[in-house]
Design a protein around this motif. Structure first.
Motif, PDB file in Angstrom:
ATOM      1  N   ASN A  45      12.079  17.620  -1.830  1.00 28.65           N
ATOM      2  CA  ASN A  45      12.780  18.587  -2.662  1.00 28.65           C
ATOM      3  C   ASN A  45      14.038  19.132  -1.969  1.00 28.65           C
ATOM      4  OD1 ASN A  45      10.933  18.383  -4.787  1.00 28.65           O
ATOM      5  ND2 ASN A  45       9.560  19.932  -3.869  1.00 28.65           N
ATOM      6  N   GLN A  46      14.014  19.166  -0.638  1.00 28.17           N
ATOM      7  CA  GLN A  46      15.171  19.654   0.110  1.00 28.17           C
ATOM      8  C   GLN A  46      16.200  18.557   0.343  1.00 28.17           C
ATOM      9  OE1 GLN A  46      13.569  21.299   3.704  1.00 28.17           O
ATOM     10  NE2 GLN A  46      12.453  22.962   2.644  1.00 28.17           N
ATOM     11  N   GLY A  47      15.899  17.324  -0.097  1.00 25.23           N
ATOM     12  CA  GLY A  47      16.868  16.221   0.014  1.00 25.23           C
ATOM     13  C   GLY A  47      16.927  15.606   1.392  1.00 25.23           C
ATOM     14  N   GLN A  48      15.857  15.729   2.205  1.00 25.37           N
ATOM     15  CA  GLN A  48      15.867  15.182   3.565  1.00 25.37           C
ATOM     16  C   GLN A  48      15.394  13.719   3.624  1.00 25.37           C
ATOM     17  OE1 GLN A  48      13.709  17.716   6.238  1.00 25.37           O
ATOM     18  NE2 GLN A  48      14.722  19.607   5.512  1.00 25.37           N
ATOM     19  N   ILE A  49      14.906  13.180   2.507  1.00 26.25           N
ATOM     20  CA  ILE A  49      14.358  11.816   2.506  1.00 26.25           C
ATOM     21  C   ILE A  49      15.430  10.864   2.021  1.00 26.25           C
ATOM     22  CG2 ILE A  49      12.531  10.335   1.641  1.00 26.25           C
ATOM     23  CD1 ILE A  49      11.579  12.632   3.430  1.00 26.25           C
ATOM     24  N   ARG A  50      15.619   9.740   2.796  1.00 30.70           N
ATOM     25  CA  ARG A  50      16.606   8.745   2.424  1.00 30.70           C
ATOM     26  C   ARG A  50      15.979   7.682   1.518  1.00 30.70           C
ATOM     27  NH1 ARG A  50      19.299   5.699   7.260  1.00 30.70           N
ATOM     28  NH2 ARG A  50      20.150   7.806   7.564  1.00 30.70           N
ATOM     29  N   GLU A  51      14.832   7.093   1.954  1.00 31.12           N
ATOM     30  CA  GLU A  51      14.192   6.062   1.151  1.00 31.12           C
ATOM     31  C   GLU A  51      12.701   6.041   1.456  1.00 31.12           C
ATOM     32  OE1 GLU A  51      15.920   2.328   2.243  1.00 31.12           O
ATOM     33  OE2 GLU A  51      14.805   2.174   4.126  1.00 31.12           O
ATOM     34  N   VAL A  52      11.963   5.494   0.494  1.00 32.00           N
ATOM     35  CA  VAL A  52      10.506   5.398   0.663  1.00 32.00           C
ATOM     36  C   VAL A  52      10.047   4.041   0.130  1.00 32.00           C
ATOM     37  CG1 VAL A  52      10.093   7.891   0.507  1.00 32.00           C
ATOM     38  CG2 VAL A  52      10.103   6.503  -1.584  1.00 32.00           C
ATOM     39  N   ARG A  53       8.899   3.598   0.672  1.00 30.35           N
ATOM     40  CA  ARG A  53       8.195   2.417   0.187  1.00 30.35           C
ATOM     41  C   ARG A  53       6.778   2.845  -0.185  1.00 30.35           C
ATOM     42  NH1 ARG A  53      11.202   0.555   4.523  1.00 30.35           N
ATOM     43  NH2 ARG A  53      12.603  -1.214   4.044  1.00 30.35           N
ATOM     44  N   ILE A  54       6.419   2.572  -1.404  1.00 35.13           N
ATOM     45  CA  ILE A  54       5.130   3.037  -1.914  1.00 35.13           C
ATOM     46  C   ILE A  54       4.219   1.823  -2.121  1.00 35.13           C
ATOM     47  CG2 ILE A  54       3.948   4.269  -3.757  1.00 35.13           C
ATOM     48  CD1 ILE A  54       6.544   5.770  -4.298  1.00 35.13           C
ATOM     49  N   ASP A  55       3.043   1.871  -1.492  1.00 33.50           N
ATOM     50  CA  ASP A  55       2.014   0.834  -1.679  1.00 33.50           C
ATOM     51  C   ASP A  55       1.027   1.361  -2.706  1.00 33.50           C
ATOM     52  OD1 ASP A  55       0.056  -1.079  -1.585  1.00 33.50           O
ATOM     53  OD2 ASP A  55      -0.051  -1.191   0.607  1.00 33.50           O
ATOM     54  N   SER A  56       1.013   0.711  -3.874  1.00 31.57           N
ATOM     55  CA  SER A  56       0.198   1.227  -4.971  1.00 31.57           C
ATOM     56  C   SER A  56      -1.301   1.057  -4.711  1.00 31.57           C
ATOM     57  CB  SER A  56       0.583   0.524  -6.282  1.00 31.57           C
ATOM     58  OG  SER A  56       0.380  -0.878  -6.146  1.00 31.57           O
ATOM     59  N   GLU A  57      -1.648   0.066  -3.905  1.00 31.00           N
ATOM     60  CA  GLU A  57      -3.084  -0.166  -3.675  1.00 31.00           C
ATOM     61  C   GLU A  57      -3.644   0.818  -2.658  1.00 31.00           C
ATOM     62  OE1 GLU A  57      -3.827  -4.180  -2.636  1.00 31.00           O
ATOM     63  OE2 GLU A  57      -3.190  -5.005  -4.563  1.00 31.00           O
ATOM     64  N   SER A  58      -2.963   0.950  -1.553  1.00 30.07           N
ATOM     65  CA  SER A  58      -3.473   1.863  -0.519  1.00 30.07           C
ATOM     66  C   SER A  58      -2.946   3.285  -0.671  1.00 30.07           C
ATOM     67  CB  SER A  58      -3.085   1.342   0.864  1.00 30.07           C
ATOM     68  OG  SER A  58      -1.668   1.308   1.002  1.00 30.07           O
ATOM     69  N   ILE A  61       2.724   5.848   1.638  1.00 31.42           N
ATOM     70  CA  ILE A  61       4.178   5.996   1.489  1.00 31.42           C
ATOM     71  C   ILE A  61       4.800   5.894   2.862  1.00 31.42           C
ATOM     72  CG2 ILE A  61       6.062   7.533   0.793  1.00 31.42           C
ATOM     73  CD1 ILE A  61       4.208   8.799  -1.228  1.00 31.42           C
ATOM     74  N   LYS A  62       5.661   4.907   3.054  1.00 30.48           N
ATOM     75  CA  LYS A  62       6.412   4.752   4.291  1.00 30.48           C
ATOM     76  C   LYS A  62       7.890   4.982   3.973  1.00 30.48           C
ATOM     77  CE  LYS A  62       3.250   1.162   5.963  1.00 30.48           C
ATOM     78  NZ  LYS A  62       3.170  -0.246   6.401  1.00 30.48           N
ATOM     79  N   GLY A  63       8.547   5.701   4.834  1.00 32.53           N
ATOM     80  CA  GLY A  63       9.943   6.001   4.521  1.00 32.53           C
ATOM     81  C   GLY A  63      10.760   6.384   5.736  1.00 32.53           C
ATOM     82  N   THR A  64      12.040   6.695   5.422  1.00 36.93           N
ATOM     83  CA  THR A  64      12.982   7.082   6.483  1.00 36.93           C
ATOM     84  C   THR A  64      13.712   8.341   6.038  1.00 36.93           C
ATOM     85  OG1 THR A  64      13.299   4.748   7.002  1.00 36.93           O
ATOM     86  CG2 THR A  64      14.895   6.305   7.920  1.00 36.93           C
ATOM     87  N   LYS A  65      13.802   9.260   6.963  1.00 37.22           N
ATOM     88  CA  LYS A  65      14.536  10.489   6.666  1.00 37.22           C
ATOM     89  C   LYS A  65      16.032  10.244   6.876  1.00 37.22           C
ATOM     90  CE  LYS A  65      10.702  13.438   8.177  1.00 37.22           C
ATOM     91  NZ  LYS A  65      10.286  14.527   9.077  1.00 37.22           N
ATOM     92  N   ARG A  66      16.800  11.179   6.339  1.00 36.10           N
ATOM     93  CA  ARG A  66      18.248  11.053   6.488  1.00 36.10           C
ATOM     94  C   ARG A  66      18.655  11.166   7.941  1.00 36.10           C
ATOM     95  NH1 ARG A  66      20.562  10.845   1.595  1.00 36.10           N
ATOM     96  NH2 ARG A  66      19.371  11.680  -0.188  1.00 36.10           N
ATOM     97  N   SER A  67      17.811  11.794   8.711  1.00 38.04           N
ATOM     98  CA  SER A  67      18.100  11.900  10.148  1.00 38.04           C
ATOM     99  C   SER A  67      17.793  10.600  10.876  1.00 38.04           C
ATOM    100  CB  SER A  67      17.289  13.049  10.755  1.00 38.04           C
ATOM    101  OG  SER A  67      15.883  12.783  10.598  1.00 38.04           O
ATOM    102  N   GLY A  68      17.188   9.573  10.197  1.00 39.13           N
ATOM    103  CA  GLY A  68      16.848   8.283  10.804  1.00 39.13           C
ATOM    104  C   GLY A  68      15.421   8.195  11.295  1.00 39.13           C
ATOM    105  N   GLU A  69      14.668   9.271  11.187  1.00 37.75           N
ATOM    106  CA  GLU A  69      13.287   9.283  11.671  1.00 37.75           C
ATOM    107  C   GLU A  69      12.380   8.645  10.619  1.00 37.75           C
ATOM    108  OE1 GLU A  69       9.910  12.520  13.144  1.00 37.75           O
ATOM    109  OE2 GLU A  69      11.867  13.193  12.419  1.00 37.75           O
TER     110      GLU A  69
END
Length: 658
Positions: A45-58, A61-69
């Motif tokens: 909601n604060q806009g800190q997330i750059r991208e996410v990968r969502i696995d529907s079976e398990s 959610i894997k992702g990367t923050k805008r800071s690169g973490e």
């Protein structure tokens, strides 16, 4: 290092390599921060997330923050609003397919059943081929000879006694195996094969082991029956393989026990040239003296049937030497007893020379059994040493059978038996050239209801006509004693074995030994089939009917003459017969001293065991024979038998005359 250890190390190396390969192909794990779902929503909601990968079976959610973490989290439930919120915050959403296994893992899983079947098939094939041991079904062409190393055989010539001549004959084999140049520089050639011939139990196998033990060479041991199988050609293949193994271990000894199993004369029986035994024998003949040389290999074979062996096997160049290992004489028996007595704690009164004198016709195996039985008697009595008493009991058990103490006999049967055995003893004492009587017993032993034992003064290797006729007279003494005392109508079947043996001696005197004046010194062969000797199935007849009738008449005359002599002896000494019967009824067993008193018509001294027992108890000991519910002359199956009440058969005439 053993084969098992090598295989174990090999499989461990293979396992380590496979684990390394799987580890290298497995996907690596990057450094990720595990984030809870609430924090993830706030950061989204604060806009800190750059991208996410969502696995529907398990629901991961894997992702990367805008800071690169990098981060990861799990959706606790399916949130439909989440996607729209992420889109509003300009978050890049990627779908991730399910993770697939690595290539090696896929191959392993798909091929595992096939690999398992291949492994099981290889395992069973190795088992069928013997697993390297040469004992499987697929290795039936391999030799079954057992190899003993130089240090495995502890037997030496010191452990072999009673056959000094045989040891002398084979001692040069040991010298050759130790120093072959001693014979070769003079042009001498050691025998290719040595055939040990002799009755069972005389120590043929023991002598072969002693040769190997003295020479300190490898020793291959096999039985003649191990060559022959149900498959044609297997025996010949095993012979070839055995000699191939022996060549690699030369100089060495091959010992074939019971060689008559494969060395029987060719052309006998029904098999013809395609018989498996004949093929095995042919291969053995070639290996022992064919084009291929077998230097340094000495074949030692043993048999108690040399008459059935093929002549080609016995010729010089194959079995060059025949060593006869016969029954030991009195000196040999004494030496054998001393060898076996080394492991037994002996009493002070044990005299091996006396035991040897009382065991004529015993082989080395019989003497070993005698010492063992004496030790067992001493152990049952709780003694710490084996005395002469135990040796006497063991000798009586071997020669006469075990006492049947649970067999009860009626007084009438005991009286019949006492008269019967007394008749044997009296006639045996009074006829010329007869072995001395040393013990008479009416205690049932084995199949006999009573026994009269003779103790030869020396070993006999031939028998005179007078000695043989005396034996016939003493054999009929039992039946005559019953007839004189009980009446002809009460004579029992107890003399059946006596009559059989007396008739056999008389017939051999007439037909084989040339001791009949009327028939002369000729051999009269009767009809007989020799198929069991491995020669012919046909029967032959070498005498006319008139000659057969003359032989029967001469045999009957010989028996009648000695029967009448025994009858006269017992009639003249009827008082001794009654006295000996009474003594047997009282003591049940009498020895030579009591027999001497009876023959001298003096007071009979007490048996030694009665004197010993009287020191401890005034009540006379009771014997082992009393009443039986079984009718006389029947065995346990109810079939009518003729009980044997006769002397010991050790040293029968004819044994030394063949």
């Amino acid at each position: 290092m053993s084969d098992m250890a090598k295989n174990l190390i090999l499989w461990l190396v293979i396992a380590v390599v496979l684990m390394s390969v799987f580890q290298s192909f497995s996907p690596g794990e990057s450094s990720k921060v595990q984030t809870d779902y609430t924090t993830f929503l706030k950061e989204a909601n604060q806009g800190q997330i750059r991208e996410v990968r969502i696995d529907s079976e398990s629901r991961e959610i894997k992702g990367t923050k805008r800071s690169g973490e990098s981060f990861s989290t799990y959706i606790p439930y399916f949130d439909d609003q989440l996607i729209s919120d992420l889109v509003k915050q300009d978050v890049k959403i990627l779908g991730e397919p399910p993770e697939e296994p690595s290539l090696l893992t896929s191959i392993f899983i798909s091929w595992f059943p096939m690999l398992l079947l291949i492994g099981v098939w290889i395992f069973f094939m190795r088992q069928m081929q013997g697993g390297g041991g040469g004992r499987g079904a697929m290795s039936f062409g391999k030799s079954k000879a057992k190899l003993m190393g130089e240090d495995q055989i502890k037997t030496t010539f010191a452990d072999v006694a009673g056959c000094d001549e045989a040891k002398e004959d084979v001692s040069e084999l040991v010298d050759f195996l130790r120093d072959p140049s001693k014979f070769q520089k003079l042009g001498g050639r050691i025998p290719t094969g040595v055939l040990l011939v002799g009755p069972p139990g005389t120590g043929k196998t023991l002598l072969a082991k002693a040769i190997a033990g003295e020479a300190k060479v490898p020793f291959f041991s096999i039985s003649g029956s191990d060559f022959v199988e149900m498959f044609v050609g297997v025996g010949a293949s095993r012979v070839r393989d055995m000699f191939e193994q022996a060549k690699k271990a030369a100089p060495c000894i091959i010992f074939i026990d019971e060689i008559d199993a494969v060395g029987r004369q060719r052309g006998a029986g029904m098999g013809g040239g395609h018989d498996e035994r004949e093929q095995t024998l042919n291969q053995m003949l070639v290996e022992m003296d064919g084009f291929g040389g077998n230097e340094g290999i000495i074949v030692i074979a043993a048999t108690n049937r040399p008459d059935v062996l093929d002549p080609a096997l016995l010729r010089p160049g194959r079995f060059d030497r025949q060593v006869h290992v016969g029954l030991p004489d009195i000196r040999g028996r004494e030496q054998i007893l001393k060898v076996h007595m080394r492991k037994v704690p002996l009493g002070d009164n044990v005299e091996p020379s006396y035991i040897a004198r009382g065991t004529p016709g015993f082989s080395g195996a019989d003497l070993a059994n005698l010492v063992n039985e004496a030790a067992l008697f001493a152990a049952r009595s709780g003694k710490r040493t084996v005395s002469m008493e135990e040796f006497d009991k063991a000798k009586d058990k071997i020669m006469m059978g075990s006492e049947r103490k649970n067999m009860v006999m009626s007084e009438e049967e005991k009286t019949n038996t006492a008269y019967h055995e007394a008749g044997h003893a009296i006639v045996g004492r009074l006829v010329p050239e007869h072995d001395p009587v040393y013990k008479v017993s009416i205690i049932p032993r084995g199949r006999a209801l009573g026994v009269t034992m003779y103790l030869p003064e020396q070993d006999r290797y031939s028998h005179s006509k007078q000695h043989l006729e005396s034996m016939i007279s003493s054999l009929f003494g039992g039946r005559i004693a019953e007839a004189l005392t009980l009446g002809e109508d009460r004579v029992t079947t107890g003399a059946s074995n006596d009559i059989e043996r007396a008739t056999d001696i008389a017939r051999k005197m007439v037909t084989q030994w040339g001791l009949s004046t009327k028939m002369g010194p000729m051999l009269y062969a009767e009809e007989e089939g020799e198929v069991f000797l491995g020669r012919s199935m046909a029967k032959s007849k070498h005498m006319s009917d008139d000659t057969a009738r003359a032989i029967d008449a001469e045999v009957k005359a010989l028996i009648d003459r000695n029967y009448a002599r025994a009858q006269q002896i017992l009639t003249d000494n009827i008082d001794i017969l009654h006295s000996m019967k009474d003594c047997l009824m009282k003591y049940e067993t009498i020895d030579a001293k009591q027999i001497d008193d009876l023959m001298a018509r003096t007071d009979v001294r007490l048996p030694a065991d009665w004197v010993e027992d009287s020191k401890n108890d005034s009540t006379p000991p009771t014997g082992g024979a009393s009443v039986s519910d079984e009718p006389k002359g029947k065995d346990d199956s109810g079939e009518t038998k003729e009980p044997k009440k006769s002397e010991s058969t050790v040293g029968k005439p004819g044994d030394a005359t063949n």
